[in-house]
Design a protein around this motif. Structure first.
Motif, PDB file in Angstrom:
ATOM      1  N   LYS A 100       3.046 -18.190  -2.660  1.00 24.69           N
ATOM      2  CA  LYS A 100       3.993 -17.341  -2.084  1.00 24.69           C
ATOM      3  C   LYS A 100       3.729 -15.982  -2.163  1.00 24.69           C
ATOM      4  N   VAL A 101       4.048 -15.473  -0.888  1.00 22.92           N
ATOM      5  CA  VAL A 101       3.521 -13.829  -0.566  1.00 22.92           C
ATOM      6  C   VAL A 101       4.857 -13.211   0.002  1.00 22.92           C
ATOM      7  N   ILE A 102       4.830 -11.986  -0.283  1.00 21.79           N
ATOM      8  CA  ILE A 102       5.732 -10.896   0.255  1.00 21.79           C
ATOM      9  C   ILE A 102       4.920  -9.657   0.615  1.00 21.79           C
ATOM     10  N   ILE A 103       5.032  -9.366   1.868  1.00 19.88           N
ATOM     11  CA  ILE A 103       4.349  -8.043   2.276  1.00 19.88           C
ATOM     12  C   ILE A 103       5.059  -7.182   2.425  1.00 19.88           C
ATOM     13  N   LEU A 104       4.867  -5.808   1.690  1.00 19.81           N
ATOM     14  CA  LEU A 104       5.769  -4.749   1.413  1.00 19.81           C
ATOM     15  C   LEU A 104       5.159  -3.744   2.072  1.00 19.81           C
ATOM     16  N   HIS A 105       5.982  -2.901   2.911  1.00 18.60           N
ATOM     17  CA  HIS A 105       5.567  -1.672   3.574  1.00 18.60           C
ATOM     18  C   HIS A 105       6.639  -0.728   3.749  1.00 18.60           C
ATOM     19  N   ALA A 155      14.429  -6.358  -3.735  1.00 18.66           N
ATOM     20  CA  ALA A 155      15.066  -7.734  -4.662  1.00 18.66           C
ATOM     21  C   ALA A 155      15.528  -8.947  -3.918  1.00 18.66           C
ATOM     22  N   GLU A 156      16.316  -8.548  -2.921  1.00 20.20           N
ATOM     23  CA  GLU A 156      16.705  -9.703  -2.131  1.00 20.20           C
ATOM     24  C   GLU A 156      15.679 -10.551  -1.596  1.00 20.20           C
ATOM     25  N   THR A 157      14.731  -9.865  -1.122  1.00 21.11           N
ATOM     26  CA  THR A 157      13.362 -10.591  -0.552  1.00 21.11           C
ATOM     27  C   THR A 157      12.666 -11.337  -1.476  1.00 21.11           C
ATOM     28  N   TYR A 214       0.893  -1.113   0.076  1.00 22.51           N
ATOM     29  CA  TYR A 214      -0.141  -0.031   0.120  1.00 22.51           C
ATOM     30  C   TYR A 214       0.991   1.258  -0.047  1.00 22.51           C
ATOM     31  N   GLY A 215       0.386   2.414  -0.444  1.00 23.58           N
ATOM     32  CA  GLY A 215       1.006   3.555  -0.454  1.00 23.58           C
ATOM     33  C   GLY A 215       2.412   3.586  -1.172  1.00 23.58           C
ATOM     34  N   LEU A 216       3.562   3.949  -0.780  1.00 22.24           N
ATOM     35  CA  LEU A 216       4.516   4.246  -1.418  1.00 22.24           C
ATOM     36  C   LEU A 216       5.009   3.028  -2.090  1.00 22.24           C
ATOM     37  N   GLY A 217       4.797   1.993  -1.332  1.00 27.15           N
ATOM     38  CA  GLY A 217       5.204   0.416  -1.657  1.00 27.15           C
ATOM     39  C   GLY A 217       4.769   0.017  -2.880  1.00 27.15           C
ATOM     40  N   VAL A 218       3.530   0.473  -3.290  1.00 24.64           N
ATOM     41  CA  VAL A 218       3.033   0.123  -4.570  1.00 24.64           C
ATOM     42  C   VAL A 218       3.728   0.434  -5.743  1.00 24.64           C
ATOM     43  N   ALA A 275       5.627 -21.378   0.440  1.00 22.88           N
ATOM     44  CA  ALA A 275       6.726 -20.869   1.245  1.00 22.88           C
ATOM     45  C   ALA A 275       6.229 -19.749   2.431  1.00 22.88           C
ATOM     46  N   PRO A 276       7.137 -19.729   3.362  1.00 23.13           N
ATOM     47  CA  PRO A 276       6.793 -18.891   4.370  1.00 23.13           C
ATOM     48  C   PRO A 276       6.504 -17.590   3.893  1.00 23.13           C
ATOM     49  N   VAL A 277       5.531 -16.751   4.379  1.00 26.55           N
ATOM     50  CA  VAL A 277       5.266 -15.304   4.160  1.00 26.55           C
ATOM     51  C   VAL A 277       6.517 -14.510   4.607  1.00 26.55           C
ATOM     52  N   MET A 278       6.848 -13.815   3.722  1.00 21.42           N
ATOM     53  CA  MET A 278       7.784 -12.719   4.147  1.00 21.42           C
ATOM     54  C   MET A 278       7.776 -11.463   3.830  1.00 21.42           C
ATOM     55  N   ARG A 279       8.083 -10.736   4.853  1.00 21.64           N
ATOM     56  CA  ARG A 279       7.983  -9.261   4.871  1.00 21.64           C
ATOM     57  C   ARG A 279       9.243  -8.394   4.482  1.00 21.64           C
ATOM     58  N   CYS A 280       8.934  -7.532   3.905  1.00 21.02           N
ATOM     59  CA  CYS A 280       9.864  -6.680   3.306  1.00 21.02           C
ATOM     60  C   CYS A 280       9.664  -5.055   3.976  1.00 21.02           C
TER      61      CYS A 280
END
Length: 658
Positions: free
Chosen positions: A589-594, A649-651, A545-549, A620-625
């Motif tokens: 597979k999920v990345i949560i970015l904020h 990128a690394e996440t 959400y926000g700038l992460g988009v 895969a495990p849910v990963m947060r960035c």
């Protein structure tokens, strides 16, 4: 004690006696019930009833009063039945808060009484908002609010009195100076000789009166209220009195010297007034006995009936739904025509349309009037809508959020602009304890939008760059929106303004002038609580959400070999679980970015929910960035390293290795 009846007839004086006697006898009954173990807590106002009774009777019945927890006489003088009050105190289903809050922590539009919260000072800002609504509606009304001598040390006291002074609001601020804040004597609370002297610093009128003399209280408040209805201005009234019981009964009174009790017992408001009426031939020993017998009989009956009232029904669905004022959003579809607009201009457009649609909408914030706001979003609004509705405020976030709630209580809509989202900490209590809880506690809407210019990317440092949405997403009763595009900035803002519930509207400062796109013309709304899927892929999902988009879009554009689903949440409270679930099922597979820091950022909540509800669909495990668990540095290189974008990128690479 000297009484002056002036032109009051015997009937009026006798009624005043009965009004004064009734709360005293109710209190005496409560103390007996406390000793019997039939009630659990009581805040006694014995010895200072003349303030509540006299001032309430001096106000018009449709004027708002904001009392404290020792002002039983306010409620009884407005003719609220003891049965109803007792049901409230006992946490019964028929109480004003349906068992959700205690004592006098409630409001009632039927009786125009707005109760306090335990923080003591915040109700004073609500009085400002209520009075402002009367002024804007051209109603000749006064508002009365109480505080204690201890609460005059709080910032909320200063902010509220100062705002009322600057805006010439018809508010009577009563300070009940009873000598002690719980056990702390006034000598340890302030250095000024008289609290009324504080009025000088605000450039307003100050009056000190004998708070135990009911005629003096009535006449003073009656005169002041009559004056400020016609000539709006605030007045500070210090009522000298004494608390003859403990802060609450369990605290006792051992910390109070006996000579003070002896001195103030001679100044008892009831016995002195009773003696005066005897000398006037209005009361006799026999008539006093008769009156007390009648009142005691009525009290006993209502108290016992209240004990028989039903307990609240335990229902989690009702409890959760009552956090919010009932509202079903009817989405207004956008027009087919559109105009290229910057993110900032879309917000301006939305505010402009809302000001046209809602004549009762008031904008408040620092420098938002002629200057147009720190980011020029309201530039030109004062010329169009006037300074009554587009209001510069002193630097006092708590009072202005509270005034927003007061406006809502008295029939207006309010938008409060935080100059920077970081500054919301100064108004935090009003948001999480007043805005968020008001409907749950006593069924009143809080029709307030708080605009939150947020985020980093501008090298503004630790106090102008924070992403602080997670401070609020855990608070039931609030709605949180966070648009990433100009169209959503306009549509979600208009939706937030329509919603009678409190909404925090996060707008990213970095996007103000850096992002442009077509925005539909005219009035439309975007659904609150509905995410949007920006790309549709099967390899993995990015939730943001926000700038992460925009970080995610840039990454996917520069790495076309990846086939990803990108979800823009747009709303964080409530958030769109259905769209997230569908994406997890599709990709596994999920990345949560904020942009917020990692630990306890909002992504943690999403991750936990996915782990609990979507575990069987994960590959895969849910990963947060997220950004580093540090304060935000000012230096650009340090800031770039801080932000989550540096680790995206690394996440993604780590996720795809599973």
């Amino acid at each position: 004690m000297q009484f002056n009846r002036k032109d009051k007839d015997d009937k009026f004086l006798l009624n005043l006696y009965k009004r004064l006697l009734y709360p005293r006898m109710v209190e005496e009954k409560m103390l007996k019930l406390l000793r019997q173990g039939r009630i659990g807590k009581w805040f006694s106002g014995i010895g200072q009833e003349a303030i509540a009774v006299g001032s309430t009777l001096a106000m018009q019945s449709d004027e708002y009063i904001l009392p404290m927890h020792r002002n039983l006489g306010v409620f009884t003088s407005r003719d609220i039945s003891l049965k109803k009050l007792m049901a409230q105190w006992q946490g019964k289903a028929t109480g004003f808060t349906k068992g959700r809050d205690r004592s006098f922590h409630f409001g009632t539009q039927d009786y125009k009484i707005i109760g306090m919260i335990s923080h003591l000072g915040p109700q004073m800002a609500l009085a400002d908002g209520i009075a402002l609504a009367d002024v804007l509606a051209n109603k000749q009304k006064a508002t009365l609010v109480y505080t204690g001598e201890g609460a005059t040390s709080e910032g909320d006291f200063h902010e509220a009195v100062n705002v009322a002074a600057v805006w010439n609001l018809p508010v009577i601020f009563i300070i009940e100076n009873n000598g002690y804040g719980l056990s702390t004597p006034k000598s340890e609370q302030f250095r000024c000789k008289h609290l009324v002297d504080k009025a000088i610093g605000y450039g307003i009128e100050g009056v000190q009166i004998d708070g135990n003399n009911i005629l003096e209280v009535y006449d003073t408040i009656n005169q002041l209220a009559s004056e400020i209805r016609k000539d709006p201005r605030p007045v500070l009234v210090e009522c000298l009195t004494f608390r003859m019981r403990g802060h609450e009964e369990a605290s006792g009174t051992k910390y109070v010297p006996q000579e003070l009790f002896d001195e103030w017992e001679k100044k008892d408001p009831l016995s002195n007034y009773e003696s005066y009426l005897i000398t006037q031939g209005i009361l006799t020993s026999d008539s006093i006995i008769d009156i007390k017998i009648q009142i005691k009989k009525a009290i006993e009956l209502e108290v016992e009936e209240a004990f028989e009232e039903p307990e609240p029904k335990v229902d989690s669905i009702i409890e959760e739904s009552d956090m919010y004022f009932p509202f079903v959003q009817k989405v207004i579809e956008p027009a087919s025509s559109s105009t290229e607009k910057r993110y900032l201009d879309a917000i301006t457009d939305g505010l402009d349309l809302a000001m046209q649609k809602y004549p009762n909408l008031v904008l408040m914030g620092q420098d938002i009037a002629d200057y147009g706001g720190a980011f020029k979003i309201t530039d030109g609004f004062t010329a169009k809508y006037g300074k009554g509705r587009v209001r510069n405020t002193p630097i006092c976030e708590s009072a202005i959020v509270g005034a927003g709630l007061g406006l809502s209580i008295n029939g207006f809509k309010a938008i409060v602009e935080m100059q920077f989202a970081d500054f919301v900490t100064v108004g935090f209590n009003q948001i999480v304890n007043n805005l968020a809880k008001t409907h749950y506690r006593w069924g009143e809407k809080a029709d307030v939008v708080v605009r939150m210019p947020t985020g980093a990317g501008t090298a503004a440092g630790p106090f102008h760059s924070q992403s602080n949405e997670a401070w609020f997403t855990k608070t039931p009763g609030l709605k949180i929106v966070y648009p990433a595009f100009p169209e959503d900035a306009k549509g979600l803002l208009l939706a937030a303004i329509e919603d009678p519930n409190p909404v925090l509207y996060f707008e990213h400062k970095y996007l103000y002038r850096s992002l442009s796109s077509p925005v539909p013309d005219g009035y439309f709304t975007t659904e609150i609580g509905k995410a949007v899927k920006l790309t549709d892929g099967k390899q993995f999902t990015i939730i943001t959400y926000g700038l992460g988009v925009h970080w995610a879009l840039d990454y996917l554009k520069n790495n076309p070999e990846f086939d990803a689903t990108l979800i823009d949440l747009r709303t964080l409270q409530p958030w769109d679980k259905e769209t997230v679930l569908a994406a997890v099922k599709l990709t596994g597979k999920v990345i949560i970015l904020h942009e917020d820091t990692l630990t306890n950022g909002f992504g943690a909540e999403i991750s936990a929910w996915i782990g609990e509800h979507c575990f069987l669909h994960l590959d895969a495990p849910v990963m947060r960035c997220a950004s580093l668990d540090t304060a935000i540095p000012m230096n650009k290189a340090l800031e770039d390293n801080f932000l989550a974008k540096a680790r995206l990128a690394e996440t993604i690479e780590k996720l795809l290795k599973f």
